[in-house]
Design an enzyme around this catalytic site. Structure first.
Site, PDB file in Angstrom:
ATOM      1  N   ASP A 153       0.812  -1.226   0.000  1.00  0.00           N
ATOM      2  CA  ASP A 153       0.000   0.000   0.000  1.00  0.00           C
ATOM      3  C   ASP A 153       0.842   1.272   0.000  1.00  0.00           C
ATOM      4  O   ASP A 153       0.413   2.304   0.511  1.00  0.00           O
ATOM      5  CB  ASP A 153      -0.956   0.035   1.219  1.00  0.00           C
ATOM      6  CG  ASP A 153      -1.767  -1.231   1.317  1.00  0.00           C
ATOM      7  OD1 ASP A 153      -2.238  -1.692   0.273  1.00  0.00           O
ATOM      8  OD2 ASP A 153      -1.905  -1.756   2.436  1.00  0.00           O
TER       9      ASP A 153
ATOM     10  N   GLN B 155       2.271  -5.892  -3.103  1.00  0.00           N
ATOM     11  CA  GLN B 155       2.586  -5.958  -1.665  1.00  0.00           C
ATOM     12  C   GLN B 155       3.881  -5.180  -1.388  1.00  0.00           C
ATOM     13  O   GLN B 155       4.169  -4.236  -2.109  1.00  0.00           O
ATOM     14  CB  GLN B 155       2.682  -7.405  -1.167  1.00  0.00           C
ATOM     15  CG  GLN B 155       1.343  -8.150  -1.165  1.00  0.00           C
ATOM     16  CD  GLN B 155       0.990  -8.771  -2.486  1.00  0.00           C
ATOM     17  OE1 GLN B 155       1.800  -9.412  -3.112  1.00  0.00           O
ATOM     18  NE2 GLN B 155      -0.246  -8.614  -2.912  1.00  0.00           N
TER      19      GLN B 155
ATOM     20  N   GLY C 140      -4.321  -4.424  -4.629  1.00  0.00           N
ATOM     21  CA  GLY C 140      -5.360  -3.554  -5.159  1.00  0.00           C
ATOM     22  C   GLY C 140      -4.730  -2.207  -5.380  1.00  0.00           C
ATOM     23  O   GLY C 140      -4.374  -1.519  -4.434  1.00  0.00           O
ATOM     24  N   HIS C 141      -4.496  -1.855  -6.618  1.00  0.00           N
ATOM     25  CA  HIS C 141      -3.826  -0.596  -6.902  1.00  0.00           C
ATOM     26  C   HIS C 141      -4.846   0.448  -7.332  1.00  0.00           C
ATOM     27  O   HIS C 141      -5.585   0.239  -8.278  1.00  0.00           O
ATOM     28  CB  HIS C 141      -2.755  -0.804  -7.975  1.00  0.00           C
ATOM     29  CG  HIS C 141      -1.598  -1.618  -7.472  1.00  0.00           C
ATOM     30  ND1 HIS C 141      -0.682  -2.212  -8.295  1.00  0.00           N
ATOM     31  CD2 HIS C 141      -1.217  -1.914  -6.213  1.00  0.00           C
ATOM     32  CE1 HIS C 141       0.209  -2.842  -7.549  1.00  0.00           C
ATOM     33  NE2 HIS C 141      -0.086  -2.685  -6.293  1.00  0.00           N
TER      34      HIS C 141
ATOM     35  N   LYS D 189       2.225   2.256  -4.999  1.00  0.00           N
ATOM     36  CA  LYS D 189       2.911   1.771  -6.212  1.00  0.00           C
ATOM     37  C   LYS D 189       2.060   1.992  -7.455  1.00  0.00           C
ATOM     38  O   LYS D 189       2.576   2.309  -8.513  1.00  0.00           O
ATOM     39  CB  LYS D 189       3.213   0.264  -6.089  1.00  0.00           C
ATOM     40  CG  LYS D 189       4.238  -0.071  -5.029  1.00  0.00           C
ATOM     41  CD  LYS D 189       4.488  -1.552  -4.975  1.00  0.00           C
ATOM     42  CE  LYS D 189       3.319  -2.355  -4.468  1.00  0.00           C
ATOM     43  NZ  LYS D 189       2.923  -2.119  -3.098  1.00  0.00           N
TER      44      LYS D 189
HETATM   45  P1  IMP Z   1      -2.492 -12.775   1.766  1.00  0.00           P
HETATM   46  O1  IMP Z   1      -1.540 -12.215   0.768  1.00  0.00           O
HETATM   47  O2  IMP Z   1      -3.957 -12.539   1.387  1.00  0.00           O
HETATM   48  O3  IMP Z   1      -2.214 -14.200   2.108  1.00  0.00           O
HETATM   49  O4  IMP Z   1      -2.325 -11.955   3.139  1.00  0.00           O
HETATM   50  C1  IMP Z   1      -1.124 -12.051   3.908  1.00  0.00           C
HETATM   51  C2  IMP Z   1      -0.742 -10.707   4.508  1.00  0.00           C
HETATM   52  O5  IMP Z   1      -0.358  -9.822   3.464  1.00  0.00           O
HETATM   53  C3  IMP Z   1      -1.876 -10.007   5.249  1.00  0.00           C
HETATM   54  O6  IMP Z   1      -1.322  -9.277   6.325  1.00  0.00           O
HETATM   55  C4  IMP Z   1      -2.439  -9.048   4.223  1.00  0.00           C
HETATM   56  O7  IMP Z   1      -3.104  -7.957   4.791  1.00  0.00           O
HETATM   57  C5  IMP Z   1      -1.147  -8.640   3.523  1.00  0.00           C
HETATM   58  N1  IMP Z   1      -1.363  -8.190   2.147  1.00  0.00           N
HETATM   59  C6  IMP Z   1      -1.609  -8.944   1.064  1.00  0.00           C
HETATM   60  N2  IMP Z   1      -1.729  -8.186  -0.032  1.00  0.00           N
HETATM   61  C7  IMP Z   1      -1.546  -6.922   0.346  1.00  0.00           C
HETATM   62  C8  IMP Z   1      -1.496  -5.666  -0.359  1.00  0.00           C
HETATM   63  O8  IMP Z   1      -1.656  -5.570  -1.576  1.00  0.00           O
HETATM   64  N3  IMP Z   1      -1.258  -4.570   0.403  1.00  0.00           N
HETATM   65  C9  IMP Z   1      -1.036  -4.656   1.741  1.00  0.00           C
HETATM   66  N4  IMP Z   1      -1.055  -5.787   2.427  1.00  0.00           N
HETATM   67  C10 IMP Z   1      -1.307  -6.922   1.744  1.00  0.00           C
END
Ligand code: IMP
Length: 430
Positions: free
Chosen positions: A13, A225, A40-41, A16
């Site tokens: 977040d 991420q 989610g961009h 990017k």
């Molecule tokens: P997962 O990727 O859904 O398995 O989530 C694992 C961890 O990564 C959690 O803490 C999510 O909130 C975090 N996470 C996954 N994708 C994003 C992103 O695009 N932005 C911020 N945090 C993310």
């Protein structure tokens, strides 16, 4: 430079999407190489907001080729919805502008069911995943039981793999996770529909990229991420299930290390995190609330309020090293207007030991004490400012101190969500 990687240096977040959207003007091809629809961009162009999850953020620029690399895990339902929405806006009208790797793995309904059921059972100890089935899909990939796009293209192979996997997943869901089982036929029918829509885009993207880089075409690799969510280098186990660092471009897009020419690290001027896990500079009082409110810090995918805290130079320094960051883009600095004093974490301390880099143990990370330096704040609004010189002296001082602490120059500063609300210190990146 003809290839540039953009990565987040915090917990995701970082903004990017906006930076990639801006840089995409100069690029020919934009590539996602890891993650899935957990990302989610948010893009704001001409005041209009568009959220992309799987398709690279450069999609709003006409004529650019968007590539979903083999390292991405793809939920075909989300992808079809995203294509539909973008086409309604007049984007992606030419199918050759979207290419999907034939070896990218598919997120299946049982992956999402397992992700959600496991989190429920974990209770207090949950990771706080996005519930999109990301972890279970990467698990199947590593266990060599995953289903790839190339499998989806062949009815018999797809059917056989789906049946075999469903048998295993249904017993796991019902016996271990005490959840509902899933039926074969509706999944098969739905995925056949998705195949019909997506098949024209499926190709050998690794070879495509190799040839295009050899021709000197400009390629932008868009990370999802952030570095602290990397499965190897992040705050394990509170991480995502893929490698998010720049090195993952090689495996996740199928290109060679020599083909990466530059790395841009994206960092907010403060820090946020969603989901569970250690966050040394987290603010629990009114200051954190102010940042959340002013920064609109709520998750793009899940809508969850983001945890907010001060800028952490330990995190940024570690990430700069891991990614080989050449320059930083500092985002959302406008959100910090109005604080009389700002704090920046320069190092950590735990049981008398000083840490200049992020320690491996989640336990140490939970208990350490951040060492802060105070810097004077500013009251001026920054959103209309377009040059470094026009920034208030204290804002410039804040940026310079970050550069010193992380030892990386800041080349771009974002002062608002819009494409144009940006200070480019060096206008070209390729
Ligand atoms: P997962 O990727 O859904 O398995 O989530 C694992 C961890 O990564 C959690 O803490 C999510 O909130 C975090 N996470 C996954 N994708 C994003 C992103 O695009 N932005 C911020 N945090 C993310």
């Amino acid at each position: 430079m003809s290839t540039v990687v953009v990565v987040g240096v915090q917990w995701g977040d970082e903004g990017k999407g906006k930076v990639v959207d801006l840089l995409a003007r100069e690029a020919d091809i934009i590539v996602r190489f890891q993650g899935g629809s957990n990302a989610g961009h948010t893009l704001v162009v001409g005041g209009k907001k568009t959220v992309v999850r799987l398709i690279p953020s450069g999609v709003l620029h006409s004529g650019k080729v968007c590539v979903i690399g083999n390292g991405v895990v793809v939920d075909p339902e989300t992808l079809v919805e995203e294509i539909d929405t973008l086409q309604q806006q007049g984007c992606l009208m030419d199918p050759s502008l979207l290419k999907i790797s034939e070896t990218a793995h598919l997120i299946m309904p049982y992956h999402k069911a397992i992700d959600i059921a496991r989190e429920r059972l974990r209770g207090e100890g949950k990771i706080g995943t996005t519930g999109r089935g990301i972890g279970p899909t990467y698990e199947d990939k590593m266990a060599r039981g995953g289903i790839r796009f190339v499998d989806l293209l062949d009815d018999d192979i797809f059917s056989e793999k789906l049946k075999r996997n469903l048998q295993e997943k249904n017993s796991y869901l019902s016996v271990i996770l005490k959840d509902q089982t899933l039926e074969y036929q509706p999944i098969f029918d739905n995925y056949r529909r998705f195949r019909d829509r997506l098949a024209p885009h499926v190709t050998n993207t690794s070879l495509y990229l190799h040839n295009e880089i050899a021709r000197g075409r400009k390629v932008l690799f868009e990370g999802a991420q952030g570095t602290m969510l990397d499965i190897d280098h992040g705050t394990y186990p509170y991480v995502t299930s893929s490698n998010t660092v720049a090195g993952a471009v090689c495996t996740g897009a199928g290109i060679a290390p020599q083909q990466i020419h530059g790395v841009i690290g994206i960092s907010k001027a403060y820090t946020t995190r969603v989901g569970s896990g250690p966050f040394p500079t987290e603010l629990f009082g009114p200051e954190g609330e102010t940042i959340r409110r002013k920064g609109g810090e709520f998750g793009t995918v899940t809508g969850r309020p983001r945890r907010c805290g001060w800028f952490d130079a330990v995190v940024a320094r570690t990430a700069a090293r891991l990614n080989g960051v050449n320059s930083f883009a500092l985002t959302k600095i406008d959100v910090l207007s109005g604080f009389s004093t700002l704090r920046v974490c320069t190092a950590y301390e735990y049981k008398g030991k000083r840490y200049e880099e992020v320690p491996a143990s989640a336990n140490v990370l939970e208990q350490l004490t951040p060492i802060y330096e105070e810097l004077p704040g500013w009251s001026e609004q920054l959103t209309d400012i377009r040059s470094l010189d026009a920034l208030p002296a204290n804002t410039r001082r804040y940026v310079e101190r970050i550069e010193q602490l992380v030892n990386v120059p800041v080349k771009m500063i974002s002062v608002g969500a819009g494409r144009e609300e940006t200070i480019l210190i060096r206008p070209t990146f390729f």
